[in-house]
Write an enzyme that holds these catalytic residues in place. Sequence first.
Site, PDB file in Angstrom:
ATOM      1  N   HIS A 191     -18.175 -17.864 -25.690  1.00 35.96           N
ATOM      2  CA  HIS A 191     -18.349 -18.142 -24.268  1.00 35.96           C
ATOM      3  C   HIS A 191     -17.566 -19.396 -23.821  1.00 35.96           C
ATOM      4  CE1 HIS A 191     -21.749 -19.112 -21.150  1.00 35.96           C
ATOM      5  NE2 HIS A 191     -20.568 -18.984 -20.590  1.00 35.96           N
ATOM      6  N   ARG A 298     -15.771 -10.500 -15.403  1.00 27.53           N
ATOM      7  CA  ARG A 298     -16.977 -10.691 -16.227  1.00 27.53           C
ATOM      8  C   ARG A 298     -18.086 -11.248 -15.341  1.00 27.53           C
ATOM      9  NH1 ARG A 298     -12.919 -12.530 -20.406  1.00 27.53           N
ATOM     10  NH2 ARG A 298     -13.418 -11.412 -22.297  1.00 27.53           N
ATOM     11  N   GLU A 433     -16.290  -0.487 -27.010  1.00 26.35           N
ATOM     12  CA  GLU A 433     -16.394  -1.702 -27.816  1.00 26.35           C
ATOM     13  C   GLU A 433     -17.159  -1.471 -29.107  1.00 26.35           C
ATOM     14  OE1 GLU A 433     -16.851  -5.288 -25.147  1.00 26.35           O
ATOM     15  OE2 GLU A 433     -18.276  -3.946 -24.192  1.00 26.35           O
ATOM     16  N   ASP A 457     -15.208  -7.285 -29.029  1.00 31.19           N
ATOM     17  CA  ASP A 457     -16.405  -6.741 -29.662  1.00 31.19           C
ATOM     18  C   ASP A 457     -16.066  -5.653 -30.663  1.00 31.19           C
ATOM     19  OD1 ASP A 457     -18.713  -8.130 -28.769  1.00 31.19           O
ATOM     20  OD2 ASP A 457     -18.282  -7.399 -26.756  1.00 31.19           O
ATOM     21  N   ARG A 467     -18.014 -12.538 -33.931  1.00 31.34           N
ATOM     22  CA  ARG A 467     -16.859 -13.074 -33.212  1.00 31.34           C
ATOM     23  C   ARG A 467     -16.997 -14.544 -32.844  1.00 31.34           C
ATOM     24  NH1 ARG A 467     -17.278 -10.133 -27.309  1.00 31.34           N
ATOM     25  NH2 ARG A 467     -16.303 -12.014 -26.481  1.00 31.34           N
ATOM     26  N   CYS A 504      -8.673  -4.740 -22.749  1.00 31.19           N
ATOM     27  CA  CYS A 504      -8.966  -6.002 -22.076  1.00 31.19           C
ATOM     28  C   CYS A 504      -9.495  -7.088 -23.011  1.00 31.19           C
ATOM     29  CB  CYS A 504      -9.921  -5.793 -20.899  1.00 31.19           C
ATOM     30  SG  CYS A 504     -11.528  -5.215 -21.415  1.00 31.19           S
TER      31      CYS A 504
HETATM   32  C1  PEP Z   1     -14.306  -7.516 -25.326  1.00 35.05           C
HETATM   33  O1  PEP Z   1     -15.339  -7.422 -25.984  1.00 35.05           O
HETATM   34  O2  PEP Z   1     -13.165  -7.312 -25.801  1.00 35.05           O
HETATM   35  C2  PEP Z   1     -14.353  -7.917 -23.913  1.00 35.05           C
HETATM   36  C3  PEP Z   1     -13.263  -7.913 -23.180  1.00 35.05           C
HETATM   37  O3  PEP Z   1     -15.538  -8.315 -23.385  1.00 35.05           O
HETATM   38  P1  PEP Z   1     -16.201  -9.750 -23.697  1.00 35.05           P
HETATM   39  O4  PEP Z   1     -15.178 -10.608 -24.348  1.00 35.05           O
HETATM   40  O5  PEP Z   1     -16.652 -10.286 -22.399  1.00 35.05           O
HETATM   41  O6  PEP Z   1     -17.316  -9.356 -24.607  1.00 35.05           O
HETATM   42 MG    MG Z   2     -17.252  -7.273 -25.027  1.00 34.19          MG
END
Ligand code: PEP
Ligand code: MG
Length: 580
Positions: A191, A298, A433, A457, A467, A504
């Site tokens: 985050h 997001r 994901e 993810d 992650r 993404c």
């Molecule tokens: C991902 O998981 O690749 C994604 C783009 O969403 P986030 O990073 O917000 O989990």
């Molecule tokens: Mg994600």
Amino acid sequence: MEVLRGTAVAPGIAIGDVVILEAEDYRIPFRSVDPEARDEELAALDRALAASLRELTEQAVRIEEHLGRDAAKVFDWHSGVLSDPSLRENIEKLIREKNASAAYAASTVMRGYQRRFMQMSDPLLVERIRDVQDIERRLLRHILGESREDLAHLTKPVILAAHDLSPTQTAQLAETMVVGVVLDTGAATSHTAILLKSWGRPGVIGLDDITTRVSGGDTVIIDGSNQLVITNPDESTLVEYREKERAFLRLTTELDALSDLEPVTKDGERVHLYSNIEFPREAASGIGKGADGVGLYRTEFLFLRPEGSPSEEEQYQAYREAILGAGGRPVTIRTFDLGADKYTQEKQYEQERNPMLGLRSVRYSLQHLDMFKTQLRAILRASAHGSVKLMFPLISSLMEFRQAKMTLHDAMEDLEEAGVEFDRSIQIGMMLETPAAALQVKEFCREVSFVSIGTNDLIQYLLAVDRGNERVSRFYTASHPAVLRLLRDVIRACTKSDTHCTLCGEMAGQPMYTMFLLGVGLRHFSMAPANIPEVKKLIRLLKMSHAQRVAKRALSFDTDRQVTNYLRDETKKLLPEDPF
Ligand code: PEP
Ligand code: MG
């Protein structure tokens, strides 16, 4: 001189003297005072409260100007706590009845507030613990008059070293003279890393103990492009890095000049590059960097604020701002992805044992239907103002997608009954994901309008590597042959069924993977706006047949190291000057 390796949040070089944001609390020099000094302590308390409030008001104004109303709201809550008469009463009581020093009394009362938040079971309130800590530190700074460096009042560029940064602290960086950040904690897709990335300056995180390896005033070099931090560099290293810094600035200027050019390959294939945003205001700045729209908004960042969930109206206003900022280009709004690293990570809160495998994302939404429907209504209302697509995160089964879609249809009915305008043919997509969704991609393609691959993810679930955990970050890599094969299969399946497919995750913005992804058929990439110019530059230097050859070869290797070395070398041939 020491060279340390961590995880970079953004490329580039930063050189400066270090300021350490102490992880420790203020040391309170004395707990009690003589009875005749009580009035002095009360006066010190009042001065500190007034100064803190003044400071917060100023900060809120500055943050609002730069990052918008949502980012500034956190300061309103801080001000509310500080101006609440009961706070002053409780502190005064301790000073009068126990002869406590103002600092000790203030700290005791604030710790009591923290404990109360810790005992609450609502995870929405957990974030407030950090806010209360922020408020305590601010108040103590004013009471004790310590001359600790205040980031807002720095007079020269500095590198900030900290154990961790709260969202409030990260949002504030844009207002300061901090030119780079180094942190003990964090991993590439955590985050804090995502917020640091949107701040845009060099940063290296997950360094373990950087705050103990440097002292305030030491010179530090951040080499974000090579994930390195150099402490107390010798003269020749300093000279070398000053040159690298100049070269990077030249490159940035050159890249900025690309913003009006299209991402078209040398053989004429148009590729689409979108931006990932966390705050609505970033939609417009992404367009400024040459984005074709917003590929991932997001929305959960709207929820991560001290005052709890935003109302339908507040959400509507935020989504509308993003949509208008995109100036007619598509905006893909992801329903809130709360849980795991974006919600329940606070140590103080009794966590789920495996939050990454727990009640997160669309699972959380489907268990909080009122909150979910409120958001869906707000997104639908905003869809009347532009080209909006909606997607659900972390879908792991068809039933889950259908259930989410049904909830959306309920929200549509509500609006229809109320005669509210919205886009009835809004596209409804999924984020792919989970390995399960990847294996069922064909079935999903029959039901979704589009697929957005969330590799951040997907990689963690495929490779079984958290992650956000710096201890295992060396196992987390998009170069793993299994990741490449899975992506190839998913992208192929989407292409075959004519399903629009975007990627993404962070990987989309890493030039090292651009050729591979193009080569296996991806045409839509969504990334942090800062990455768009470089990826675009690479696309404009390529022929699609070349990308296909590179992808084929990359898929022939057995280990991630071979893949990384190969893709890095091939990219370097086209971008010899660029750090990536
Ligand atoms: C991902 O998981 O690749 C994604 C783009 O969403 P986030 O990073 O917000 O989990
Ligand atoms: Mg994600």
